[in-house]
Design an enzyme around this catalytic site. Sequence first.
Site, PDB file in Angstrom:
ATOM      1  N   ALA A  33      79.958 118.950  27.925  1.00 34.68           N
ATOM      2  CA  ALA A  33      80.453 118.286  29.125  1.00 34.68           C
ATOM      3  C   ALA A  33      80.959 119.327  30.123  1.00 34.68           C
ATOM      4  O   ALA A  33      81.760 120.198  29.777  1.00 34.68           O
ATOM      5  CB  ALA A  33      81.569 117.316  28.751  1.00 34.68           C
ATOM      6  N   GLN A  78      75.188 118.523  31.519  1.00 40.31           N
ATOM      7  CA  GLN A  78      75.875 117.232  31.379  1.00 40.31           C
ATOM      8  C   GLN A  78      77.091 117.232  32.301  1.00 40.31           C
ATOM      9  O   GLN A  78      78.054 117.969  32.091  1.00 40.31           O
ATOM     10  CB  GLN A  78      76.307 117.019  29.927  1.00 40.31           C
ATOM     11  CG  GLN A  78      76.890 115.643  29.665  1.00 40.31           C
ATOM     12  CD  GLN A  78      77.431 115.536  28.255  1.00 40.31           C
ATOM     13  OE1 GLN A  78      78.541 115.957  27.990  1.00 40.31           O
ATOM     14  NE2 GLN A  78      76.642 114.982  27.350  1.00 40.31           N
ATOM     15  N   HIS A  93      77.436 112.054  32.332  1.00 40.63           N
ATOM     16  CA  HIS A  93      78.288 111.646  31.211  1.00 40.63           C
ATOM     17  C   HIS A  93      79.045 110.388  31.637  1.00 40.63           C
ATOM     18  O   HIS A  93      80.016 110.455  32.389  1.00 40.63           O
ATOM     19  CB  HIS A  93      79.259 112.774  30.869  1.00 40.63           C
ATOM     20  CG  HIS A  93      79.998 112.594  29.573  1.00 40.63           C
ATOM     21  ND1 HIS A  93      80.258 111.362  29.019  1.00 40.63           N
ATOM     22  CD2 HIS A  93      80.526 113.504  28.713  1.00 40.63           C
ATOM     23  CE1 HIS A  93      80.924 111.517  27.879  1.00 40.63           C
ATOM     24  NE2 HIS A  93      81.085 112.815  27.676  1.00 40.63           N
ATOM     25  N   TYR A 147      85.659 108.388  29.645  1.00 43.37           N
ATOM     26  CA  TYR A 147      85.936 109.232  30.795  1.00 43.37           C
ATOM     27  C   TYR A 147      85.687 108.431  32.083  1.00 43.37           C
ATOM     28  O   TYR A 147      85.473 107.223  32.033  1.00 43.37           O
ATOM     29  CB  TYR A 147      85.142 110.528  30.686  1.00 43.37           C
ATOM     30  CG  TYR A 147      85.562 111.319  29.467  1.00 43.37           C
ATOM     31  CD1 TYR A 147      86.863 111.824  29.359  1.00 43.37           C
ATOM     32  CD2 TYR A 147      84.697 111.504  28.388  1.00 43.37           C
ATOM     33  CE1 TYR A 147      87.280 112.518  28.222  1.00 43.37           C
ATOM     34  CE2 TYR A 147      85.108 112.194  27.248  1.00 43.37           C
ATOM     35  CZ  TYR A 147      86.403 112.697  27.177  1.00 43.37           C
ATOM     36  OH  TYR A 147      86.811 113.362  26.046  1.00 43.37           O
ATOM     37  N   ARG A 159      74.212 109.195  29.864  1.00 38.61           N
ATOM     38  CA  ARG A 159      74.795 109.042  28.516  1.00 38.61           C
ATOM     39  C   ARG A 159      75.757 107.859  28.534  1.00 38.61           C
ATOM     40  O   ARG A 159      76.671 107.793  29.370  1.00 38.61           O
ATOM     41  CB  ARG A 159      75.529 110.326  28.135  1.00 38.61           C
ATOM     42  CG  ARG A 159      76.395 110.228  26.886  1.00 38.61           C
ATOM     43  CD  ARG A 159      76.986 111.596  26.579  1.00 38.61           C
ATOM     44  NE  ARG A 159      78.040 111.533  25.584  1.00 38.61           N
ATOM     45  CZ  ARG A 159      78.205 112.426  24.606  1.00 38.61           C
ATOM     46  NH1 ARG A 159      77.358 113.425  24.486  1.00 38.61           N
ATOM     47  NH2 ARG A 159      79.206 112.322  23.765  1.00 38.61           N
ATOM     48  N   ARG A 166      81.292 106.257  16.892  1.00 37.13           N
ATOM     49  CA  ARG A 166      81.631 106.943  15.648  1.00 37.13           C
ATOM     50  C   ARG A 166      83.071 107.456  15.620  1.00 37.13           C
ATOM     51  O   ARG A 166      83.542 107.938  14.599  1.00 37.13           O
ATOM     52  CB  ARG A 166      80.686 108.119  15.434  1.00 37.13           C
ATOM     53  CG  ARG A 166      80.795 109.199  16.498  1.00 37.13           C
ATOM     54  CD  ARG A 166      79.649 110.208  16.377  1.00 37.13           C
ATOM     55  NE  ARG A 166      79.813 111.335  17.282  1.00 37.13           N
ATOM     56  CZ  ARG A 166      79.513 111.318  18.575  1.00 37.13           C
ATOM     57  NH1 ARG A 166      79.017 110.214  19.100  1.00 37.13           N
ATOM     58  NH2 ARG A 166      79.685 112.394  19.317  1.00 37.13           N
TER      59      ARG A 166
END
Length: 220
Positions: free
Chosen positions: A4, A46, A126, A131, A178, A218
Amino acid sequence: ISEATNISLTSRGWLGAPGLYTDEQEKGWSKILSAVHAKGGHMFAQLWHTGRSSHPAMTGGAMPVSASVDSGYWENPNHLVSIPGGWAQSTPHRALAVAEICCIVEDYRRAAQRAMDAGFEGVELHAANGYLVDQFLQDGSNKRTDEYGGSIENRSRFLFQIVTALISVWGPGRVAVRLAPNGTWNGMSDSNPDALFSYLVSRLNDYGLAYLHIIEPRIG
């Protein structure tokens, strides 16, 4: 895909994370990309804005920003930020004014241009993991009542404005997104994630993306 990479000083939220908003950073990436290309590799940048998951020690003193204000977020001792000197609890944040949003879209566009100038093969937005873009997408964090809040279409507006800006630099086949459906990292939640992310994926089909990067829930 790069780690990132911050689009501006005020987008920062992690000590030591890279950026693409200064000439020095662009030159540094050029060296990395020369090495990648020498081995026959290709690389996307990214692009990242941490939003409320930040601290004034990382933003040049500016208060972190988000879609809306959520005191429960910064009061949670589990929401930590890496700053000079170690880990610190996230600090109070403020909601972006509508007039400011176009400036952040422009920060993304400028970072995309720097990525091109540095030698990347494309850029990935991203929009996951709690975020800034994700903070606009999910209604657990977005309580706005203007054109950037309420309906799924309104909450998605910021993401599509950024994607359009990135494509204006790169063309559609070199831009990716993403997403993190059902992710709860950074205090995220949505009342109807199936509807939200199904809408996003369907709309993104119209943009001819290079790829869609889906992250499993996850971490929580």
